[in-house]
Design an enzyme around this catalytic site. Structure first.
Site, PDB file in Angstrom:
ATOM      1  N   GLU A  52      13.820 -10.805  42.282  1.00  0.00           N
ATOM      2  CA  GLU A  52      14.006 -11.874  43.269  1.00  0.00           C
ATOM      3  C   GLU A  52      15.079 -11.412  44.239  1.00  0.00           C
ATOM      4  OE1 GLU A  52      15.623 -15.282  41.370  1.00  0.00           O
ATOM      5  OE2 GLU A  52      14.052 -15.428  39.882  1.00  0.00           O
ATOM      6  N   ASP A  63      24.322 -22.966  44.021  1.00  0.00           N
ATOM      7  CA  ASP A  63      24.926 -21.766  43.451  1.00  0.00           C
ATOM      8  C   ASP A  63      26.395 -21.935  43.093  1.00  0.00           C
ATOM      9  OD1 ASP A  63      22.806 -19.787  43.370  1.00  0.00           O
ATOM     10  OD2 ASP A  63      22.739 -20.027  45.550  1.00  0.00           O
TER      11      ASP A  63
END
Lengths: 273, 412
Positions: A52, A63
């Protein structure tokens, strides 16, 4: 997209070998444009079955600090969307299926169909979309069909069975199960709810549809990879790879550390406890 | 004009105002957003909840807020100016309306902790206040830059028992505080409510926050009719995320004779790139869970914003404002830092009212549009200005701007 490079093929191959697939994440442009390609190639050589590539975005709401740092470094270094496509092209050339993980606005701004077209022509396999769910994803569902791309949506511990069914039906390639309620980042233990989420997701997947379940968030070492591989079809690791690059005294040592972690994780997914 | 009349019923069931709004959020939050949507709908239909909220608004927040005629300021604007005095609410701004509503909802949902983002600190102070009143744990995220320029509000929040966490990522202002609050919420959603402070975020927030602020315009409409016997010619408000503006506008949306003006933070000027005028200078995209106008670069990266006002220093805007803009029902213009600070001083000197710098943008805009409204009018136009907050928190900024410190201070 050639048959050998699809995410489904990678999961099938792992399954045939009686193990889970290993999925590695790294943002484009981190630590540099060339450095990210070198690190992704090292991850492939170490045994990652799927890569990815993260699209660095100014507001990475899902995140934790590690990926925030890496993405910030990439943006300060001048990473652009065009660099993401070039990175995908270089990584996909290794023969490993390469997805892009991206927050939605950069795709929306680029134009959903244009983004899908350019991703496909770079050899990309599809998108993982952490802040886009199928109900807002009509344009993307159509573009993914038009350009033969995989679409990976997320499921969470808090997802209802009804939502699990809707989401898995919209997925192609695999479905990304978030192992815990929280942002990305290494954790000392795998959440006890993770196995149950994988089970619930499998049960909710429409009958006759083959959709592997990859588990991510918090996995950072070989032992955890083995633990997850016992119940999931894929093990997704991101922050731990980035940590190796952030902590390395030199780019060379960083690559070595990434390779070592990749090998440890690859052994982990082959060792089901 | 039928779209305007039907606009009052927006958003649709999935949270869309035309092509704006919606729910671009992590799957982990979807269950909580559904729960909140249901809880809000039930509460709004429950006389018990409305009664409890109205009681708090009347006996704690100080509603209805006054409508004050600003004669000397109005002379300068060339129109009759009526100030909707949200600055007189408990905690000093309109923010308390929304926070009391959301804090009561938090308790109804059985949650014990409330978190918030804040820019100028007004929403943070209001949230800390409601948390203290209702016995909820409270954490407020605030950009590090804002904790410096609004240090008084940091002390107020801590005094009220809230934990204030300075956010050091990104531009270290409001948008980064929102990011950090979302990160907290994803991990704490089972026992925590995220009390978003403006008409922004994923559905149902833009609708819910508007509903809690709608009282501003409902009161103002009634008050101006009582005072003048007619509807105003215009309603003006400042727009950052847009909560005081949507609150002031909403009851007037069906009144087609009433012009609605939102004034955004023009910073150093639209042509300098150093501003936060989203509707005047932005393009459509997705940020913080909603589709709306936002300030972004060629790659869809959020641009850094600038404003003398911490509360308007935000690159997005509530989706209903985007809808009102595109439908033509409301007009949005940018007001520069300098224009806002001039209006700030003018209100102080003509009315004895120190406004928040945010609200000073609405005052400056009123001074700008006043002559246009007056031109060719049969009778003196009436403008309702939403004075969204008081300026005590801004005295440090004002002292620096006007050179008020030292022996010769106040010369400007």
């Amino acid at each position: 997209m050639s048959g050998g490079r699809t995410v489904a093929t990678a999961f099938d191959k792992a399954d045939a070998e009686g193990r889970a697939a290993l999925v590695g994440y790294l943002p484009a442009g981190f630590p540099t444009y060339e450095g990210s390609i070198a690190a992704a190639k090292a991850m492939v050589e170490a045994g990652c079955d799927v890569i990815e590539i993260g699209l660095p975005y100014s507001d990475p709401v899902m995140d934790g600090p590690t990926i925030q740092d890496a993405v910030h470094q990439a943006l300060v270094g001048g990473a652009r969307v065009a660099d993401v496509f070039r990175t995908v092209e270089a990584v996909a050339a290794t023969g490993v299926p390469t997805l892009v993980m991206t927050y939605w606005n950069p795709v929306d701004h680029y134009g959903v169909d244009a983004f899908a077209r350019d991703l496909a022509s770079a050899g990309g396999a599809g998108l993982i979309t952490p802040d886009l769910t199928p109900e807002e994803g009509g344009d993307w569902l159509a573009a993914a069909d038009a350009h033969d791309l995989d679409r990976v949506f997320l499921v969470a511990l808090s997802s209802t069975d009804e939502r699990l069914a809707e989401i898995t039906e919209a997925c192609r390639g695999f479905v990304y199960a978030a192992s815990l309620m929280g942002v990305t980042g290494a954790r000392s233990a795998v959440d006890t709810g993770a196995a149950r989420l994988v089970e619930r997701t499998r049960k909710a997947t429409p009958a006759g549809m083959r959709l592997p379940v990859g588990l991510g968030l918090g996995v950072s070492n070989g032992a955890q990879a083995a633990e997850v591989a016992a119940f999931a079809d894929g093990v997704i690791v991101g922050s731990a790879f980035i940590r190796r690059l952030l902590d390395a005294p030199s780019p060379q040592e960083g690559l070595g550390a990434v390779r070592a972690l990749g090998e440890e994780l690859a052994a982990g997914v082959r060792h089901r406890p | 004009m039928t779209t305007h009349a039907t606009g009052i019923s927006l958003p649709d069931v999935s949270g869309h105002f035309g092509r704006f709004g919606g729910r671009f959020a992590p799957e982990a939050l979807m269950a909580a957003l559904d729960e909140l949507t249901t809880a809000h709908a039930k509460a709004m239909a429950d006389p018990g909840f409305r009664g409890e909220l109205d009681h708090l608004l009347a006996t704690y927040a100080g509603r209805p807020s006054l409508l004050t005629e600003a004669r000397r300021f109005g002379e300068k604007a060339g129109v009759r100016v009526l100030l909707k005095r949200e600055d007189l609410n408990h905690t000093g701004s309109h923010k308390i309306n929304n926070v009391l509503g959301q804090a009561l909802l938090t308790k109804r949902m059985g949650k014990t902790r409330i978190i918030a983002e804040t820019g100028a600190g007004q929403h943070g102070v209001a949230t800390a206040t409601a948390a203290a009143l209702l016995g909820l744990d409270c954490t407020v995220y605030m950009g590090e830059v804002d904790t410096v320029r609004q240090s008084l509000n940091v002390a107020r929040m801590r005094m009220l028992g809230a934990e204030v966490i300075p956010v050091t990522t990104g531009s270290r202002t409001l948008k980064d505080a929102v990011n950090e609050a979302f990160r907290d919420w994803v991990a704490s959603v089972d026992h925590t409510h995220y009390c978003i402070g403006s008409t922004m975020g994923p559905h149902p927030f833009p609708m819910m926050v508007r509903d809690f602020h709608r009282v501003i315009g409902e009161e103002a409409r009634r008050q101006v009719l009582e005072l003048t016997g007619r509807l105003p010619d215009a309603v003006t408000a400042c727009v950052g995320g847009g909560s005081n503006a949507i609150g002031a506008f909403h009851a007037f949306v069906p009144d087609e004779s009433v012009r609605l003006y939102g004034f955004e933070a023009g910073g150093d000027g639209l042509d300098t790139g150093r501003h936060a005028a989203t509707l005047a200078g932005g393009s459509i995209g997705v940020i913080h869970g909603m589709r709306t106008y936002l300030l972004q670069d060629d790659d869809g990266q959020t641009l850094e914003t600038h404003s003398v006002s911490a509360g308007l220093d935000y690159p997005g805007v509530g989706p209903e404002h985007s809808w009102l803009r595109d439908s033509g029902r409301a007009i949005y213009q940018a007001v520069t830092d300098a224009e806002a600070m001039d209006a700030f001083a003018l209100l102080c000197r003509t009315e004895g009212i120190i406004p928040a710098i945010e609200s000073a943008h609405a005052l400056a805009g009123t001074l700008r549009i006043g002559p246009e409204l007056a031109a060719g009018a049969d009778e003196e136009p009436i403008v309702v200005v939403c004075l969204s907050g008081r300026g005590d928190k801004d005295m440090h900024t004002a002292a620096e701007w006007f050179g008020l410190v030292g022996r010769d201070g106040g010369a400007r």
